[in-house]
Design an enzyme around this catalytic site. Structure first.
Site, PDB file in Angstrom:
ATOM      1  N   HIS A 173       1.580  27.080  15.198  1.00  0.00           N
ATOM      2  CA  HIS A 173       0.525  27.547  16.105  1.00  0.00           C
ATOM      3  C   HIS A 173      -0.596  28.190  15.283  1.00  0.00           C
ATOM      4  CE1 HIS A 173      -1.524  28.727  19.592  1.00  0.00           C
ATOM      5  NE2 HIS A 173      -0.651  29.541  20.167  1.00  0.00           N
ATOM      6  N   TYR A 178      -4.799  33.553  17.035  1.00  0.00           N
ATOM      7  CA  TYR A 178      -3.614  34.168  16.442  1.00  0.00           C
ATOM      8  C   TYR A 178      -3.728  34.164  14.913  1.00  0.00           C
ATOM      9  CZ  TYR A 178      -2.066  33.980  21.252  1.00  0.00           C
ATOM     10  OH  TYR A 178      -1.996  34.144  22.605  1.00  0.00           O
ATOM     11  N   ARG A 225      -1.526  22.935  15.455  1.00  0.00           N
ATOM     12  CA  ARG A 225      -2.448  23.081  16.590  1.00  0.00           C
ATOM     13  C   ARG A 225      -3.654  23.941  16.214  1.00  0.00           C
ATOM     14  NH1 ARG A 225      -1.455  25.898  22.535  1.00  0.00           N
ATOM     15  NH2 ARG A 225      -3.065  24.716  23.630  1.00  0.00           N
ATOM     16  N   GLY A 297      -7.450  21.277  30.237  1.00  0.00           N
ATOM     17  CA  GLY A 297      -8.160  20.890  31.447  1.00  0.00           C
ATOM     18  C   GLY A 297      -8.127  19.409  31.792  1.00  0.00           C
TER      19      GLY A 297
END
Length: 365
Positions: A173, A178, A225, A297
């Site tokens: 991640h 983050y 990601r 989305g």
């Protein structure tokens, strides 16, 4: 009429191209922060996805930043995840675990009063979801080189644990403000050593982790990601170096045989934000030769289109999978989707988690 989303993806041996996106659900409300039977049922219900990516799971105690999130750093957690992977596999599914360190998007409440770690001592001015409710973030402690070295080891250990737990792969991640994203960004990284300054230095920590993880598992089981145009959320601001930094990282990833690169379209409208890219898949597809996953989305229609147009190979769906455990079957039979309940995203217990019903196919098709 055939749908691109429903076609198999042989390169990763996926039965379809509908991916369940990683989503924090805060159900590990036990002292060991381990997955329990409820988690196993939740993921099992959604095993018709081509691939499931689990909620972010912290690689160490230091990595936590949200209440009741599961980890992948202890024996008890590994045992808990074994039940999850077994149940998904028994249903013919594939499942990766998302490896997570939130960095400065944490709070001393999680660390016995100690400050959270970050590339630099800069407060993101965000909020952390603590055991005592949402609290403002604080100025974190700048990581020493020893801290960085330890965190690389933590990711390597977590990846080894993931393999022991039976996962088909891991997703690092490196997104959404983050820890890795904090290293990539000038607004959060003002270091003057080999982990800051130029693009290569800002991405060094990420590539050190990637190199460490591939020591304990095959490269082609590792996904990564990114959220290149994240702006105004999680303490991240786009500037003139942001997109070139992600271009550098993603081009360099062509040197690896990864499972996939997972990109997010902008979470907010960035059409008036200088230096931001509004169409992420379109911008980055030409730069990456491997499997590209896109999210944020998407609908059935736009998901089919982005694959048909050659801009992505896989599409990850988040909220629709919360309230539609049979999302793939609903796409297949063009069944209307059940609306999700925002109020139960981060609560505890089965309500809004495992109690969403599957469609009655024999009555609706």
């Amino acid at each position: 009429m055939s749908q691109s989303l429903l076609k198999p993806y042989p390169k990763l041996a996926l039965k379809n191209r509908v991916v369940m996106a990683p989503m924090t659900r805060s159900r590990a409300d036990n002292e060991q922060r381990k997955p329990v039977e409820m988690h196993a049922l939740y993921y099992e219900q959604r095993a018709s996805a081509g691939l499931i990516i689990t909620e972010g799971s912290q690689v160490s105690k230091q990595a936590v930043g949200y209440i009741f999130t599961p980890g992948i750093h202890s024996k008890a957690q590994v045992e808990g995840w074994k039940n999850v992977t077994q149940r998904v596999h028994d249903k013919g599914g594939k499942i990766y675990i998302q490896l997570w360190h939130v960095g400065r998007i944490s709070h001393p409440d999680f660390h016995n009063g100690e400050l959270p770690l970050a590339p630099s001592a800069i407060n993101p001015k965000a909020q952390s979801f603590t055991p005592n409710g949402f609290k403002d973030t604080v100025t974190p402690r700048e990581m020493t080189k020893e801290d960085i070295k330890q965190t690389v080891a933590d990711f390597k250990n977590a990846a080894a644990n993931a393999m022991e737990a039976g996962f088909d792969g891991v997703e690092i991640h490196s997104s959404n403000g983050y820890l890795f994203h904090q290293f990539f960004s000038n607004c959060s990284n003002t270091r003057t050593d080999e982990y800051g300054g130029n693009t290569e230095n800002k991405s060094r920590f990420f590539f050190e982790v990637l190199e460490a993880v591939k020591q304990v598992m095959p490269e082609d089981k590792i996904g990564v990601r990114f959220n290149p145009s994240l702006h105004g959320l999680f303490g991240i601001t786009v500037d003139e170096e942001t997109i070139p930094t992600f271009e550098y990282i993603i081009k360099r990833l062509n040197n690896y045989n990864l499972a996939y690169v997972h990109l997010s379209e902008p979470f907010t409208d960035v059409s008036n934000v200088p230096h931001a890219v509004t169409n992420i898949a379109e911008h980055f597809r030409p730069l990456y030769n491997g499997t590209l996953m896109i999210n944020a989305g998407f609908t059935q229609e736009s998901g089919n289109k982005v694959i048909a147009d050659g801009l992505a190979d896989l599409v990850a769906f988040g909220k629709p999978f919360i309230s539609n455990p049979d999302l793939v079957e609903r796409f297949q039979h063009n069944i209307p989707l059940t609306k999700w309940d925002n109020d139960t995203f981060y609560t505890q217990g089965e309500k809004g988690y495992t109690d969403y019903k599957k469609a009655e196919l024999n009555k609706t098709n």
